[in-house]
Design a protein around this motif. Structure first.
Motif, PDB file in Angstrom:
ATOM      1  N   ALA A  70      33.936   5.985  21.296  1.00  0.00           N
ATOM      2  CA  ALA A  70      33.686   6.647  20.238  1.00  0.00           C
ATOM      3  C   ALA A  70      33.487   8.311  20.712  1.00  0.00           C
ATOM      4  O   ALA A  70      34.029   8.931  19.894  1.00  0.00           O
ATOM      5  N   GLU A  71      32.984   8.587  21.590  1.00  0.00           N
ATOM      6  CA  GLU A  71      32.737   9.980  21.809  1.00  0.00           C
ATOM      7  C   GLU A  71      34.106  10.762  22.240  1.00  0.00           C
ATOM      8  O   GLU A  71      34.123  11.837  22.189  1.00  0.00           O
ATOM      9  N   ASP A  72      35.109   9.674  22.856  1.00  0.00           N
ATOM     10  CA  ASP A  72      36.518  10.515  22.993  1.00  0.00           C
ATOM     11  C   ASP A  72      37.111  10.543  21.559  1.00  0.00           C
ATOM     12  O   ASP A  72      38.439  10.832  21.706  1.00  0.00           O
ATOM     13  N   ALA A  73      36.695  10.042  20.489  1.00  0.00           N
ATOM     14  CA  ALA A  73      37.555   9.736  19.274  1.00  0.00           C
ATOM     15  C   ALA A  73      36.739  10.262  18.154  1.00  0.00           C
ATOM     16  O   ALA A  73      36.898  10.153  16.965  1.00  0.00           O
ATOM     17  N   THR A  74      35.771  11.519  18.279  1.00  0.00           N
ATOM     18  CA  THR A  74      34.960  11.939  17.403  1.00  0.00           C
ATOM     19  C   THR A  74      35.230  13.722  17.342  1.00  0.00           C
ATOM     20  O   THR A  74      35.358  14.164  18.438  1.00  0.00           O
ATOM     21  N   ASN A  75      35.491  13.972  16.191  1.00  0.00           N
ATOM     22  CA  ASN A  75      35.835  15.544  16.014  1.00  0.00           C
ATOM     23  C   ASN A  75      34.491  16.378  16.111  1.00  0.00           C
ATOM     24  O   ASN A  75      33.498  15.849  15.485  1.00  0.00           O
ATOM     25  N   ASN A  77      33.741  19.151  15.275  1.00  0.00           N
ATOM     26  CA  ASN A  77      33.496  20.145  14.363  1.00  0.00           C
ATOM     27  C   ASN A  77      32.854  19.499  13.153  1.00  0.00           C
ATOM     28  O   ASN A  77      31.802  19.978  12.605  1.00  0.00           O
ATOM     29  N   ASP A  78      33.391  18.303  12.925  1.00  0.00           N
ATOM     30  CA  ASP A  78      32.886  17.549  11.521  1.00  0.00           C
ATOM     31  C   ASP A  78      32.483  16.170  11.811  1.00  0.00           C
ATOM     32  O   ASP A  78      31.978  15.536  10.866  1.00  0.00           O
ATOM     33  N   GLY A  79      32.468  15.755  13.147  1.00  0.00           N
ATOM     34  CA  GLY A  79      31.835  14.205  13.238  1.00  0.00           C
ATOM     35  C   GLY A  79      32.928  13.310  12.711  1.00  0.00           C
ATOM     36  O   GLY A  79      32.425  12.111  12.802  1.00  0.00           O
TER      37      GLY A  79
END
Length: 168
Positions: A70-75, A77-79
């Motif tokens: 998840a941490e590698d697939a989270t923007n 700037n906007d989550g």
């Protein structure tokens, strides 16, 4: 956008599921690929992505699975979370750790192992599961789902212990 993210990382055929709707045309395309050469299921690392993964797994039980943490697939700037947010290296890392479900999952691991390893019942259990899931290519999951993945995807005791030791 998910397809674009995958294609930035690897040269691959991709089939768009259109979310949880899974239209009949998409299912036909997936079935053809599944029967011809096999498929890898790569979904967003969120609740909806897991529901799509579960539904596809019911239809295609021998499909292989890749999980982007998840941490590698989270923007930042906007989550926003999703495959489309993942960098090419994250997609390649997930695909390098593809897992195939066993025909007959065996109960190598129990909830006792999860507790002894601090993967449940500990203050930092979720973070520990996330780190171990990254190392083993299982993604993030609740304790119950993580245990099922350990047993379903053929993680060996030696592999588990080595990954645990690497994480400290």
């Amino acid at each position: 956008m998910d397809v674009a993210a995958v294609r930035r990382a690897v040269d691959a055929d991709c089939i768009i599921t259109d979310g949880f709707r899974l239209r009949s045309g998409a299912i036909r395309s997936i079935r053809a690929a599944y029967e011809r050469r096999g498929i890898i299921i790569l979904t967003d690392p969120d609740t909806v992505g897991e529901r799509i993964r579960a539904r596809l797994t019911e239809m295609f039980p021998r499909a292989r699975h890749a999980f982007i943490p998840a941490e590698d697939a989270t923007n930042a700037n906007d989550g926003d979370i999703g495959v489309e947010q993942a960098a090419p290296d994250a997609v390649r890392a997930a695909l390098a750790k593809v897992r195939t479900p066993m025909d007959e999952p065996t109960e190598i691991f129990t909830m006792r192992d999860m507790m002894a390893s601090g993967l449940t019942g500990a203050e930092d259990a979720a973070a520990r599961r996330a780190r171990l899931g990254r190392r083993l290519g299982l993604g993030f999951a609740s304790a119950k789902t993580f245990l099922r993945r350990l047993n379903t995807y053929g993680v060996t005791r030696a592999e588990f212990e080595a990954a645990r030791e690497e994480l400290g």
